[in-house]
Motif scaffolding. Structure first.
Motif, PDB file in Angstrom:
ATOM      1  N   VAL A   1      -3.964   6.551  -6.773  1.00 44.74           N
ATOM      2  CA  VAL A   1      -3.996   5.377  -5.902  1.00 44.74           C
ATOM      3  C   VAL A   1      -3.597   4.149  -6.719  1.00 44.74           C
ATOM      4  CG1 VAL A   1      -5.460   3.911  -4.450  1.00 44.74           C
ATOM      5  CG2 VAL A   1      -5.779   6.401  -4.447  1.00 44.74           C
ATOM      6  N   ARG A   2      -2.684   3.350  -6.164  1.00 46.88           N
ATOM      7  CA  ARG A   2      -2.189   2.190  -6.913  1.00 46.88           C
ATOM      8  C   ARG A   2      -2.512   0.880  -6.208  1.00 46.88           C
ATOM      9  NH1 ARG A   2       4.088   0.578  -7.436  1.00 46.88           N
ATOM     10  NH2 ARG A   2       3.816  -1.490  -8.332  1.00 46.88           N
ATOM     11  N   PRO A   3      -3.596   0.207  -6.602  1.00 44.68           N
ATOM     12  CA  PRO A   3      -3.777  -1.191  -6.204  1.00 44.68           C
ATOM     13  C   PRO A   3      -2.831  -2.035  -7.049  1.00 44.68           C
ATOM     14  CG  PRO A   3      -5.561  -0.502  -7.638  1.00 44.68           C
ATOM     15  CD  PRO A   3      -4.684   0.696  -7.447  1.00 44.68           C
ATOM     16  N   ASP A   4      -2.283  -3.098  -6.499  1.00 45.27           N
ATOM     17  CA  ASP A   4      -1.242  -3.823  -7.230  1.00 45.27           C
ATOM     18  C   ASP A   4      -1.365  -5.331  -7.071  1.00 45.27           C
ATOM     19  OD1 ASP A   4       1.053  -3.357  -8.953  1.00 45.27           O
ATOM     20  OD2 ASP A   4       2.290  -4.196  -7.362  1.00 45.27           O
ATOM     21  N   SER A   5      -2.565  -5.821  -6.734  1.00 47.50           N
ATOM     22  CA  SER A   5      -2.745  -7.258  -6.572  1.00 47.50           C
ATOM     23  C   SER A   5      -4.232  -7.577  -6.670  1.00 47.50           C
ATOM     24  CB  SER A   5      -2.186  -7.715  -5.213  1.00 47.50           C
ATOM     25  OG  SER A   5      -2.783  -6.988  -4.156  1.00 47.50           O
ATOM     26  N   GLY A   6      -4.512  -8.871  -6.809  1.00 48.83           N
ATOM     27  CA  GLY A   6      -5.897  -9.304  -6.950  1.00 48.83           C
ATOM     28  C   GLY A   6      -6.301  -9.416  -8.407  1.00 48.83           C
ATOM     29  N   ASP A   7      -7.517  -9.871  -8.616  1.00 48.61           N
ATOM     30  CA  ASP A   7      -8.025  -9.973  -9.983  1.00 48.61           C
ATOM     31  C   ASP A   7      -8.152  -8.574 -10.574  1.00 48.61           C
ATOM     32  OD1 ASP A   7      -9.501 -11.423 -12.216  1.00 48.61           O
ATOM     33  OD2 ASP A   7     -10.964  -9.925 -11.591  1.00 48.61           O
ATOM     34  N   PRO A   8      -7.498  -8.291 -11.686  1.00 50.65           N
ATOM     35  CA  PRO A   8      -7.495  -6.924 -12.220  1.00 50.65           C
ATOM     36  C   PRO A   8      -8.888  -6.390 -12.532  1.00 50.65           C
ATOM     37  CG  PRO A   8      -5.816  -8.258 -13.290  1.00 50.65           C
ATOM     38  CD  PRO A   8      -6.646  -9.202 -12.477  1.00 50.65           C
ATOM     39  N   THR A   9      -9.751  -7.234 -13.100  1.00 47.03           N
ATOM     40  CA  THR A   9     -11.068  -6.767 -13.543  1.00 47.03           C
ATOM     41  C   THR A   9     -11.953  -6.383 -12.372  1.00 47.03           C
ATOM     42  OG1 THR A   9     -10.843  -8.314 -15.389  1.00 47.03           O
ATOM     43  CG2 THR A   9     -13.005  -7.339 -15.045  1.00 47.03           C
TER      44      THR A   9
ATOM     45  N   SER B   1      -0.528  -2.831   0.201  1.00 46.36           N
ATOM     46  CA  SER B   1       0.467  -3.542   1.014  1.00 46.36           C
ATOM     47  C   SER B   1      -0.194  -4.495   1.998  1.00 46.36           C
ATOM     48  CB  SER B   1       1.341  -2.537   1.771  1.00 46.36           C
ATOM     49  OG  SER B   1       2.057  -1.719   0.877  1.00 46.36           O
ATOM     50  N   PHE B   2      -1.395  -4.105   2.496  1.00 50.65           N
ATOM     51  CA  PHE B   2      -2.098  -4.946   3.465  1.00 50.65           C
ATOM     52  C   PHE B   2      -3.569  -5.122   3.072  1.00 50.65           C
ATOM     53  CE2 PHE B   2       1.385  -2.750   5.671  1.00 50.65           C
ATOM     54  CZ  PHE B   2       2.142  -3.850   6.038  1.00 50.65           C
ATOM     55  N   ASP B   3      -4.315  -4.045   2.959  1.00 57.40           N
ATOM     56  CA  ASP B   3      -5.744  -4.129   2.637  1.00 57.40           C
ATOM     57  C   ASP B   3      -6.109  -2.935   1.772  1.00 57.40           C
ATOM     58  OD1 ASP B   3      -8.520  -4.119   2.531  1.00 57.40           O
ATOM     59  OD2 ASP B   3      -8.788  -4.717   4.616  1.00 57.40           O
ATOM     60  N   VAL B   4      -6.137  -3.143   0.470  1.00 58.45           N
ATOM     61  CA  VAL B   4      -6.370  -2.033  -0.452  1.00 58.45           C
ATOM     62  C   VAL B   4      -7.758  -1.418  -0.281  1.00 58.45           C
ATOM     63  CG1 VAL B   4      -7.226  -3.468  -2.360  1.00 58.45           C
ATOM     64  CG2 VAL B   4      -6.109  -1.281  -2.859  1.00 58.45           C
TER      65      VAL B   4
ATOM     66  N   LYS C   1       2.775  -2.139   9.612  1.00 56.51           N
ATOM     67  CA  LYS C   1       1.364  -2.256   9.230  1.00 56.51           C
ATOM     68  C   LYS C   1       0.494  -1.230   9.940  1.00 56.51           C
ATOM     69  CE  LYS C   1      -2.420  -5.602   8.836  1.00 56.51           C
ATOM     70  NZ  LYS C   1      -2.833  -7.020   9.033  1.00 56.51           N
ATOM     71  N   ASP C   2       0.734  -1.009  11.226  1.00 55.40           N
ATOM     72  CA  ASP C   2      -0.105  -0.092  11.990  1.00 55.40           C
ATOM     73  C   ASP C   2       0.158   1.367  11.650  1.00 55.40           C
ATOM     74  OD1 ASP C   2      -1.263  -2.246  13.261  1.00 55.40           O
ATOM     75  OD2 ASP C   2       0.070  -2.152  15.007  1.00 55.40           O
ATOM     76  N   GLN C   3       1.262   1.631  10.960  1.00 59.53           N
ATOM     77  CA  GLN C   3       1.585   3.003  10.572  1.00 59.53           C
ATOM     78  C   GLN C   3       1.434   3.239   9.059  1.00 59.53           C
ATOM     79  OE1 GLN C   3       3.750   1.338  12.972  1.00 59.53           O
ATOM     80  NE2 GLN C   3       2.356   2.392  14.388  1.00 59.53           N
TER      81      GLN C   3
ATOM     82  N   ALA D   1       6.510   8.676  -6.854  1.00 62.83           N
ATOM     83  CA  ALA D   1       5.673   7.506  -6.573  1.00 62.83           C
ATOM     84  C   ALA D   1       6.327   6.651  -5.493  1.00 62.83           C
ATOM     85  CB  ALA D   1       5.455   6.677  -7.837  1.00 62.83           C
ATOM     86  N   SER D   2       5.500   6.111  -4.606  1.00 56.88           N
ATOM     87  CA  SER D   2       6.002   5.167  -3.608  1.00 56.88           C
ATOM     88  C   SER D   2       6.053   3.769  -4.200  1.00 56.88           C
ATOM     89  CB  SER D   2       5.094   5.168  -2.374  1.00 56.88           C
ATOM     90  OG  SER D   2       3.831   4.598  -2.680  1.00 56.88           O
ATOM     91  N   GLU D   3       6.806   2.890  -3.548  1.00 50.56           N
ATOM     92  CA  GLU D   3       6.724   1.474  -3.858  1.00 50.56           C
ATOM     93  C   GLU D   3       6.554   0.734  -2.529  1.00 50.56           C
ATOM     94  OE1 GLU D   3       9.406  -1.034  -3.613  1.00 50.56           O
ATOM     95  OE2 GLU D   3      10.646   0.290  -2.397  1.00 50.56           O
ATOM     96  N   HIS D   4       6.369  -0.562  -2.582  1.00 47.03           N
ATOM     97  CA  HIS D   4       5.916  -1.256  -1.383  1.00 47.03           C
ATOM     98  C   HIS D   4       6.838  -1.072  -0.174  1.00 47.03           C
ATOM     99  CE1 HIS D   4       3.261  -3.384  -4.278  1.00 47.03           C
ATOM    100  NE2 HIS D   4       2.437  -3.389  -3.228  1.00 47.03           N
ATOM    101  N   SER D   5       8.141  -1.163  -0.372  1.00 49.19           N
ATOM    102  CA  SER D   5       9.026  -1.093   0.790  1.00 49.19           C
ATOM    103  C   SER D   5       9.002   0.274   1.456  1.00 49.19           C
ATOM    104  CB  SER D   5      10.460  -1.465   0.398  1.00 49.19           C
ATOM    105  OG  SER D   5      11.011  -0.504  -0.471  1.00 49.19           O
ATOM    106  N   THR D   6       8.737   1.328   0.678  1.00 45.19           N
ATOM    107  CA  THR D   6       8.690   2.661   1.276  1.00 45.19           C
ATOM    108  C   THR D   6       7.419   2.861   2.103  1.00 45.19           C
ATOM    109  OG1 THR D   6       7.651   3.662  -0.681  1.00 45.19           O
ATOM    110  CG2 THR D   6      10.056   3.629  -0.603  1.00 45.19           C
ATOM    111  N   ILE D   7       6.465   1.972   1.948  1.00 44.13           N
ATOM    112  CA  ILE D   7       5.250   2.001   2.772  1.00 44.13           C
ATOM    113  C   ILE D   7       5.357   0.973   3.900  1.00 44.13           C
ATOM    114  CG2 ILE D   7       2.749   1.683   2.799  1.00 44.13           C
ATOM    115  CD1 ILE D   7       3.650   4.198   1.309  1.00 44.13           C
ATOM    116  N   THR D   8       5.720  -0.265   3.561  1.00 45.34           N
ATOM    117  CA  THR D   8       5.716  -1.338   4.561  1.00 45.34           C
ATOM    118  C   THR D   8       6.809  -1.158   5.618  1.00 45.34           C
ATOM    119  OG1 THR D   8       7.099  -2.713   3.107  1.00 45.34           O
ATOM    120  CG2 THR D   8       4.708  -3.006   2.967  1.00 45.34           C
ATOM    121  N   SER D   9       7.880  -0.424   5.297  1.00 48.17           N
ATOM    122  CA  SER D   9       8.933  -0.206   6.285  1.00 48.17           C
ATOM    123  C   SER D   9       8.451   0.633   7.468  1.00 48.17           C
ATOM    124  CB  SER D   9      10.151   0.456   5.633  1.00 48.17           C
ATOM    125  OG  SER D   9       9.796   1.700   5.054  1.00 48.17           O
TER     126      SER D   9
END
Length: 345
Positions: free
Chosen positions: A141-149, A113-116, A88-90, A77-85
């Motif tokens: 696919v892991r969304p990780d922010s916003g209103d859960p419902t 990380s930017f726009d799920v 954004k454009d990549q 599984a990835s986590e945010h830093s392994t994607i954001t590093s």
């Protein structure tokens, strides 16, 4: 556990409960106060579930509960830093890299990380769709922010529009088997009820979704969570046994049980506390005067925690309704501030 009951009830109502063991993943190690806390809480999680990233729980299960193998499992599984590093454009290149590194089996990728929503429709559902569907396995696919419902529902709708759906035997929508979703932000008993209740209401099977939980799984509790207290109930004075109890006139909810007690099963299989001693007492001595007199392995504890017939599990009332009878709407329209109606053990 109560979370297992909620998830199992929705799986049974909307799809297949066969995968229950992997529907709540332990993300809690970094959110607790100590390695010991992680080990104890994480091992308790393994009574009902099999998914964990808390290595300390496996140590406890092996050392104290004779579980040499098969105690718990995880996936790449990835986590945010392994994607954001990657920048954004990549971001889409970072996601492509995950698919190429793990060409088969389960793989989870954080996608907010930017726009799920863009990630679901443009990246996973368009640019990377052929790679996803060609894999011998499933992308989670892991969304990780916003209103859960609301966010979990929108993610499923976007992925469903791109990858397609089928109907379960219960008549609910299920994503293409190459893609699923895990929600791992802010999960507790109430958010579980909100998310699963909303998905069922909108025609989606609970099979589409797994959950991850952090500090709220292992440490967000205290003795009042389930009104747990240890109290003296009997003493012997000058050779005479005497009941010990309290009965405050100001709070009848604090009446304590008195005398020697036993835990027995009723005719319908429910457990209840009665005056003892009783030959049918299901409690056994584990510690006596500080000495361990009974060893328990994880397999026997799991057997005791078996949920039984799933059709007997009640679905929580959703939307959750407060005492005045009106649905409680919180931020973004999410029901809040009240408990769903399901019995807790």
């Amino acid at each position: 556990g109560v979370r297992a009951k909620v998830i199992a009830a929705y799986l049974h109502a909307t799809g297949d409960a066969g995968g229950l063991g992997f529907k709540l993943h332990d993300f809690g190690f970094r959110g607790v106060s100590s390695v010991e806390t992680a080990g104890i809480g994480g091992c308790a999680h393994l009574v009902n579930f099999l998914g964990t990233d808390t290595m300390a729980s496996l140590v406890v299960a092996k050392k104290y509960y004779a579980c040499a193998e098969g105690c718990g499992f995880s996936i790449p599984a990835s986590e945010h830093s392994t994607i954001t590093s990657w920048g954004k454009d990549q971001e889409v290149d970072a996601m492509r890299n995950m698919l190429e590194l793990y060409p088969e089996g389960l793989v989870a990728c954080v996608s907010d990380s930017f726009d799920v929503f863009k990630a679901c429709s443009e990246y996973w559902g368009t640019q990377l769709k052929d790679k996803v569907t060609a894999r011998d396995g499933c992308l989670v696919v892991r969304p990780d922010s916003g209103d859960p419902t609301t966010t979990s529902l929108k993610v499923l709708e976007l992925l469903g529009a791109k990858f397609g759906t089928v109907q379960t035997a219960k008549g609910f929508k299920l994503l293409d088997p190459h893609v699923r979703v895990i929600w791992g932000d802010g999960i507790d008993y109430d958010t579980l009820c909100d998310i699963l209740g909303n998905l069922k209401d909108k025609g989606w099977s609970a099979d589409n979704l797994a959950f991850g939980s952090g500090g709220g799984l292992l440490q967000k509790l205290n003795r009042d969570t389930q009104k747990c207290a240890f109290k003296c109930s009997a003493v012997v004075v000058d050779g005479v046994e005497r009941d010990v109890f309290k009965d405050p006139i100001t709070d009848k909810g604090k009446i304590s049980k008195k005398g020697k007690l036993a835990l027995v099963k009723t005719e319908d299989g429910a457990l209840t506390t009665v005056k003892g001693p009783r030959d049918d007492d299901v409690l056994v001595d584990v510690f006596v005067d500080g000495a361990l007199v009974k060893e328990c392995d994880l397999a026997s504890v799991r057997a005791l925690a078996d949920l039984g017939p799933l059709e007997a599990l009640p679905l929580p009332v959703w939307p959750r309704v407060p005492e005045n009878g009106a649905a409680a709407a919180g931020e973004n329209g999410r029901a809040s501030g009240v408990k769903a109606a399901v019995s807790k053990p």
